[in-house]
Design a protein around this motif. Structure first.
Motif, PDB file in Angstrom:
ATOM      1  N   ASP A   1     -14.890   1.646   1.954  1.00 49.21           N
ATOM      2  CA  ASP A   1     -14.327   2.963   2.245  1.00 49.21           C
ATOM      3  C   ASP A   1     -13.342   3.307   1.137  1.00 49.21           C
ATOM      4  O   ASP A   1     -12.660   2.427   0.610  1.00 49.21           O
ATOM      5  CB  ASP A   1     -13.617   2.954   3.607  1.00 49.21           C
ATOM      6  N   HIS A   2     -13.274   4.571   0.795  1.00 59.03           N
ATOM      7  CA  HIS A   2     -12.392   5.033  -0.281  1.00 59.03           C
ATOM      8  C   HIS A   2     -12.519   4.164  -1.531  1.00 59.03           C
ATOM      9  O   HIS A   2     -11.528   3.831  -2.171  1.00 59.03           O
ATOM     10  CB  HIS A   2     -10.929   5.053   0.185  1.00 59.03           C
ATOM     11  N   GLY A   3     -13.738   3.759  -1.827  1.00 54.53           N
ATOM     12  CA  GLY A   3     -13.985   3.028  -3.065  1.00 54.53           C
ATOM     13  C   GLY A   3     -13.548   1.582  -3.065  1.00 54.53           C
ATOM     14  O   GLY A   3     -13.559   0.937  -4.111  1.00 54.53           O
ATOM     15  N   ARG A   4     -13.184   1.064  -1.889  1.00 58.73           N
ATOM     16  CA  ARG A   4     -12.740  -0.338  -1.833  1.00 58.73           C
ATOM     17  C   ARG A   4     -13.582  -1.137  -0.870  1.00 58.73           C
ATOM     18  O   ARG A   4     -14.031  -0.608   0.150  1.00 58.73           O
ATOM     19  CB  ARG A   4     -11.291  -0.408  -1.326  1.00 58.73           C
ATOM     20  N   ILE A   5     -13.742  -2.411  -1.179  1.00 58.41           N
ATOM     21  CA  ILE A   5     -14.397  -3.295  -0.217  1.00 58.41           C
ATOM     22  C   ILE A   5     -13.336  -3.773   0.762  1.00 58.41           C
ATOM     23  O   ILE A   5     -12.373  -4.428   0.385  1.00 58.41           O
ATOM     24  CB  ILE A   5     -15.064  -4.493  -0.927  1.00 58.41           C
ATOM     25  N   LEU A   6     -13.532  -3.396   2.037  1.00 56.42           N
ATOM     26  CA  LEU A   6     -12.528  -3.748   3.041  1.00 56.42           C
ATOM     27  C   LEU A   6     -12.810  -5.113   3.639  1.00 56.42           C
ATOM     28  O   LEU A   6     -11.902  -5.816   4.061  1.00 56.42           O
ATOM     29  CB  LEU A   6     -12.519  -2.696   4.155  1.00 56.42           C
ATOM     30  N   ALA A   7     -14.086  -5.466   3.712  1.00 56.79           N
ATOM     31  CA  ALA A   7     -14.453  -6.771   4.255  1.00 56.79           C
ATOM     32  C   ALA A   7     -15.819  -7.124   3.730  1.00 56.79           C
ATOM     33  O   ALA A   7     -16.620  -6.242   3.422  1.00 56.79           O
ATOM     34  CB  ALA A   7     -14.474  -6.714   5.779  1.00 56.79           C
ATOM     35  N   GLU A   8     -16.091  -8.387   3.610  1.00 56.14           N
ATOM     36  CA  GLU A   8     -17.379  -8.818   3.081  1.00 56.14           C
ATOM     37  C   GLU A   8     -17.812 -10.085   3.774  1.00 56.14           C
ATOM     38  O   GLU A   8     -16.971 -10.914   4.136  1.00 56.14           O
ATOM     39  CB  GLU A   8     -17.266  -9.068   1.576  1.00 56.14           C
ATOM     40  N   GLY A   9     -19.100 -10.245   3.998  1.00 60.42           N
ATOM     41  CA  GLY A   9     -19.592 -11.476   4.593  1.00 60.42           C
ATOM     42  C   GLY A   9     -20.903 -11.249   5.304  1.00 60.42           C
ATOM     43  O   GLY A   9     -21.509 -10.180   5.179  1.00 60.42           O
ATOM     44  N   THR A  10     -21.347 -12.272   6.069  1.00 62.59           N
ATOM     45  CA  THR A  10     -22.562 -12.097   6.869  1.00 62.59           C
ATOM     46  C   THR A  10     -22.191 -11.235   8.073  1.00 62.59           C
ATOM     47  O   THR A  10     -21.001 -11.057   8.378  1.00 62.59           O
ATOM     48  CB  THR A  10     -23.080 -13.453   7.368  1.00 62.59           C
TER      49      THR A  10
ATOM     50  N   GLY B   1     -20.250 -13.329  10.417  1.00 59.86           N
ATOM     51  CA  GLY B   1     -18.935 -13.626   9.846  1.00 59.86           C
ATOM     52  C   GLY B   1     -17.997 -12.435   9.980  1.00 59.86           C
ATOM     53  O   GLY B   1     -16.811 -12.587  10.274  1.00 59.86           O
ATOM     54  N   LEU B   2     -18.537 -11.248   9.754  1.00 65.93           N
ATOM     55  CA  LEU B   2     -17.703 -10.051   9.851  1.00 65.93           C
ATOM     56  C   LEU B   2     -17.272  -9.789  11.282  1.00 65.93           C
ATOM     57  O   LEU B   2     -16.124  -9.458  11.559  1.00 65.93           O
ATOM     58  CB  LEU B   2     -18.462  -8.839   9.302  1.00 65.93           C
ATOM     59  N   LYS B   3     -18.231  -9.990  12.195  1.00 64.27           N
ATOM     60  CA  LYS B   3     -17.878  -9.794  13.612  1.00 64.27           C
ATOM     61  C   LYS B   3     -16.792 -10.787  14.014  1.00 64.27           C
ATOM     62  O   LYS B   3     -15.904 -10.467  14.801  1.00 64.27           O
ATOM     63  CB  LYS B   3     -19.109 -10.006  14.487  1.00 64.27           C
ATOM     64  N   ALA B   4     -16.876 -11.974  13.442  1.00 63.62           N
ATOM     65  CA  ALA B   4     -15.894 -13.002  13.781  1.00 63.62           C
ATOM     66  C   ALA B   4     -14.493 -12.590  13.350  1.00 63.62           C
ATOM     67  O   ALA B   4     -13.506 -13.077  13.893  1.00 63.62           O
ATOM     68  CB  ALA B   4     -16.286 -14.327  13.130  1.00 63.62           C
ATOM     69  N   GLN B   5     -14.450 -11.684  12.353  1.00 60.98           N
ATOM     70  CA  GLN B   5     -13.121 -11.223  11.934  1.00 60.98           C
ATOM     71  C   GLN B   5     -12.397 -10.502  13.064  1.00 60.98           C
ATOM     72  O   GLN B   5     -11.187 -10.349  13.051  1.00 60.98           O
ATOM     73  CB  GLN B   5     -13.233 -10.268  10.747  1.00 60.98           C
TER      74      GLN B   5
ATOM     75  N   LEU C   1     -20.244  -4.128  14.383  1.00 56.77           N
ATOM     76  CA  LEU C   1     -19.640  -3.752  13.101  1.00 56.77           C
ATOM     77  C   LEU C   1     -18.891  -2.430  13.179  1.00 56.77           C
ATOM     78  O   LEU C   1     -17.939  -2.198  12.450  1.00 56.77           O
ATOM     79  CB  LEU C   1     -20.716  -3.669  12.017  1.00 56.77           C
ATOM     80  N   GLU C   2     -19.367  -1.592  14.086  1.00 52.52           N
ATOM     81  CA  GLU C   2     -18.694  -0.312  14.291  1.00 52.52           C
ATOM     82  C   GLU C   2     -17.218  -0.553  14.633  1.00 52.52           C
ATOM     83  O   GLU C   2     -16.318   0.101  14.119  1.00 52.52           O
ATOM     84  CB  GLU C   2     -19.392   0.405  15.455  1.00 52.52           C
ATOM     85  N   ASP C   3     -17.037  -1.540  15.530  1.00 50.40           N
ATOM     86  CA  ASP C   3     -15.677  -1.851  15.960  1.00 50.40           C
ATOM     87  C   ASP C   3     -14.867  -2.421  14.810  1.00 50.40           C
ATOM     88  O   ASP C   3     -13.688  -2.127  14.653  1.00 50.40           O
ATOM     89  CB  ASP C   3     -15.715  -2.850  17.116  1.00 50.40           C
ATOM     90  N   LEU C   4     -15.552  -3.195  13.994  1.00 49.34           N
ATOM     91  CA  LEU C   4     -14.858  -3.753  12.835  1.00 49.34           C
ATOM     92  C   LEU C   4     -14.423  -2.634  11.907  1.00 49.34           C
ATOM     93  O   LEU C   4     -13.297  -2.607  11.407  1.00 49.34           O
ATOM     94  CB  LEU C   4     -15.781  -4.731  12.092  1.00 49.34           C
ATOM     95  N   PHE C   5     -15.340  -1.698  11.724  1.00 49.03           N
ATOM     96  CA  PHE C   5     -15.014  -0.594  10.835  1.00 49.03           C
ATOM     97  C   PHE C   5     -13.813   0.179  11.351  1.00 49.03           C
ATOM     98  O   PHE C   5     -12.893   0.526  10.617  1.00 49.03           O
ATOM     99  CB  PHE C   5     -16.225   0.343  10.677  1.00 49.03           C
ATOM    100  N   LEU C   6     -13.824   0.418  12.655  1.00 49.40           N
ATOM    101  CA  LEU C   6     -12.717   1.135  13.275  1.00 49.40           C
ATOM    102  C   LEU C   6     -11.416   0.362  13.097  1.00 49.40           C
ATOM    103  O   LEU C   6     -10.368   0.921  12.794  1.00 49.40           O
ATOM    104  CB  LEU C   6     -13.030   1.321  14.767  1.00 49.40           C
TER     105      LEU C   6
END
Ligand code: ATP
Ligand code: MG
Lengths: 401, 312
Positions: free
Chosen positions: B209-218, B221-225, B298-303
């Motif tokens: 978002d806004h040109g930045r990687i906010l999170a990366e992974g499988t 893995g991302l959901k686990a965040q 992932l939607e929740d992660l994005f939020l």
């Protein structure tokens, strides 16, 4: 080079899949060529009646007789009364003064006034003057042969000039109708350049015009469409460099122009050979010089089109503005009328258009039968135009996103 | 072995807008790497820099270890680009489009013919192959758009939102093709703003978002965040402060995203459980109009990462 050719052939195929381009390239120009050759048929002033407005201030028989003499002398006379003359425009005008008939019969000196507008054709004016002198001489000759006795001095003193009777009138008109015994053939001598006319003007004119029209309109439209559809940018994601893409475009546009010119060369020659509608035309024995010439000409037009394609933002712009550009190039270059008859300022401005140089070279070959000498300088100038336009075009054309 | 794609600190500035703000990531052979982000996140700008259509303001792009700046031709030979906007020749047929595009990459004669026939079948356009593309439906054009990026069998395929604006059936067809291509050993960078696609397709992904990687992974893995457990979403007449205070008093309840009248909280596994957590909130005097309990996605992660919904 093979890569560039691949692009160029692809573009040419795209160009021809637009059916209107096919029509505009192979059918329209031939029709135009025919039309203009027919309309402008008949060659230079030597063969045609020169138009002349005559203001008949005399209104009597001798005024009429003089007008008959003008018609015998290959003038196309538009006769006006002095009242009409004030409200009518003209190019060349001859005024027969009031009392012309009486003066002639009384053997008094009389003067005809000849005027011409500054924007009339130099060549036709010259011919008109020569013919006027001839008409004058013939008229005097006819009067001498008519041999009507001068009125006696007593009558003259009383201001009475007897009108000729019907028999005398008929005798004079018969003398006037006879072809002149001595004629003067008028033409521009030596280095002086006659003005191309008839098919000699319209066939090369249509060639130069349609090359610029077809390439500029069809070509800039395809280029604009490619920019808008993203296919041009997509091409830039392949192994093709920007330079190769631009070169491909130029080659394609140049090929279209070259083929268009060849089509028109063939059409012009065919029309002349068949003698369709009495059109008399040939590219002449040095037609090969024209084939050489259309290469740099097509290049200059390709460069121009690349520039237009780079500037246009919508295909509508391409359709309308490219058409306008084509028209201006055709008009300024002398495709519609000989540059020689254009006002000096327009002729100087014309030299800034590639069409002008193409026409110059075409006339050199067609009208004056010259070869390499006619096309050398124009070709160099056309290449120069091609380089300048292509450079500007490649700067303007946004290939990338 | 060098990764198929390596992006280092890539930046792109347009005037005073930074469209891509220093992103770095690598994509390995045989992977589908996702770029998940909303409109204007910088996905297309990134793709354009990777394929040489835009010059980066800063940073480096390496494809199989070759820098695009140093050797654009070698890099581009390995790339298949499928742009977000369908870019095909509308007047030509699907076959003519593919023939030309194959020719661009040096395929000729029988090899080209065979490859084009193969692709037409793969994308399911063999029946309409000789019709002008302008008669095609949106989904068919999308499939041809994809096929054009595959014609020279590139190592790395850049897909920029290849399923935008088409019906679910056509979308599935495209996703299947992508999976097939990867099964044949190719590598894919896939941008999307569809969460389901990213979850379904990508081995790894970057949320941008806004040109930045906010999170990366499988995906896992991302959901686990967000933490392991259930996601509790509540709505009602309360202030952000009161919900935060109440949640703080319940053990194992983690606020994810809290605003006035709306809250998202994570109920950790092995903790007191959902009913206990709700009791704790009720006992703090809060009332809710709506309560929702679900697995986090992932939607929740994005939020959580942006405070915004992924879709506008
Ligand atoms: N050529 C350009 N000039 C100026 N700004 C640009 C340009 N291209 C993109 N931008 C801006 O950069 C930002 C990122 O745009 P980009 O197209 O990369 O987003 P995206 O993630 O692909 O979005 P979408 O999902 O809508 O395709 C946007 O704010 C956009 O307006
Ligand atoms: Mg985009």
């Amino acid at each position: 080079m093979r890569r560039i050719l691949h692009l160029a052939l692809h573009d040419s195929r795209l160009f021809l899949t637009a059916r209107e381009n096919f029509f505009f390239m192979f059918i329209m120009p031939v029709l135009f060529m025919l039309f203009f050759s027919v309309v402008l048929r008949g060659g230079g002033p030597a063969d045609v009646r020169i138009s002349l407005q005559v203001v008949d201030g005399d209104g009597g028989f001798l005024g009429e007789a003089f007008i008959a003499q003008l018609e015998t002398g290959k003038f196309d006379v538009q006769r006006l009364t002095p009242a009409q003359a004030d409200t009518t425009g003209y190019i060349r005008r001859l005024v027969i003064p009031e009392g012309f008939g009486a003066d002639v019969l009384a053997r008094r000196k009389t003067e005809l006034a000849f005027t011409k507008k500054s924007d009339s054709s130099v060549e036709y004016d010259a011919a008109a003057e020569v013919r006027l002198r001839q008409v004058q001489a013939s008229f005097l000759g006819a009067l001498i042969l008519w041999n009507r006795a001068a009125p006696d001095s007593a009558a003259l003193a009383a201001g009475i000039v007897p009108e000729p009777d019907e028999q005398e009138k008929a005798a004079l008109l018969a003398l006037i109708a006879e072809p002149p015994t001595v004629t003067v053939e008028q033409s521009f001598a030596g280095q002086g350049r006659p003005v191309p006319s008839g098919a000699g003007q319209s066939v090369p004119g249509m060639l130069a015009m349609f090359v610029v029209m077809i390439v500029a309109i069809g070509g800039s439209e395809t280029l604009t469409r490619e920019k808008l559809s993203g296919t041009l940018a997509r091409l830039a994601t392949t192994t093709f460099s920007r330079g190769e893409i631009i070169a491909g475009k130029l080659l394609h546009l140049g090929m279209v122009g070259f083929v268009q010119a060849l089509v028109l060369m063939a059409a012009g020659q065919a029309i002349g050979a068949i003698g369709l509608f009495g059109i008399d035309f040939t590219w002449g024995p040095r037609f090969w010089a024209i084939i050489l010439l259309i290469i740099p000409y097509s290049f200059s037009v390709a460069g121009l089109t690349l520039l237009l394609g780079g500037l246009f933002r919508t295909t509508q712009q391409a359709e309308s503005l490219a058409w306008l550009v084509g028209m201006v190039f055709a008009a300024m270059g002398g495709c519609w009328w000989p540059a020689e008859i254009m006002p000096t300022a327009a002729r100087i401005a014309g030299a800034f258009f590639p069409t002008y140089w193409a026409m110059d070279a075409l006339h050199g070959v067609v009208t004056f039968g010259r070869g390499l000498g006619a096309i050398a300088l124009p070709s160099v100038i056309l290449v120069l135009y091609g380089v300048i336009f292509s450079w500007l075009g490649s700067r303007t054309m946004k290939v990338k996103g | 072995m060098a990764p198929v794609l390596e992006v280092r600190a890539l930046r792109k500035v347009f005037g005073d807008l930074t469209a891509v703000d220093g992103i770095s990531f690598t994509v390995n052979e045989g992977e589908i790497y996702g770029f998940l982000g909303p409109n204007g996140a910088g996905k297309t700008t990134s793709i354009s820099m990777i394929c040489g259509l835009l010059d980066p303001t800063e940073g480096e792009v390496l494809v199989q270890g070759i820098g695009i700046r140093e050797n654009p031709r070698e890099v581009k030979r390995r790339l298949g680009v499928v742009p977000q906007e369908v870019a095909v020749y509308e007047e030509l047929s699907a076959r003519q489009n593919l023939d030309f595009w194959g020719g661009i990459f040096g395929l000729r004669g029988g090899i080209l013919k065979k490859r084009v026939a193969e692709l037409l079948e793969q994308v399911g356009l063999e029946d309409r192959a000789d019709e002008p593309v302008k008669n095609f439906s949106g989904g068919m054009k999308r499939r041809l758009n994809l096929a054009m990026g595959l014609v020279h069998d590139p190592q790395l395929i850049l897909l920029d939102e290849p399923t935008v604006g088409i019906d679910p059936q056509a979308r599935h067809k495209i996703l299947d093709i992508v999976k097939e291509v990867v099964a044949q050993g190719r590598t894919v960078l896939y941008t999307t703003h569809y969460l389901e696609e990213a979850e379904d397709l990508c081995d790894r992904l970057a949320v941008i978002d806004h040109g930045r990687i906010l999170a990366e992974g499988t995906v896992d893995g991302l959901k686990a965040q967000l933490g392991e457990g259930s996601l509790l979403t509540v709505q009602g007449q309360f202030t952000a402060a009161s919900l935060t205070a109440a949640a703080a008093r319940v053990e194992g309840l983690q606020p994810v995203e809290i605003a006035d009248g709306r809250g998202m909280l994570m109920v950790g596994n092995g903790g007191p459980g959902v009913s206990h957590s709700l009791e704790g909130l009720f006992s703090a005097g809060l009332t809710f109009d709506d309560i929702n309990i679900k697995e986090p996605n992932l939607e929740d992660l994005f939020l959580k990462l942006t405070g915004r919904e992924l879709r506008d």
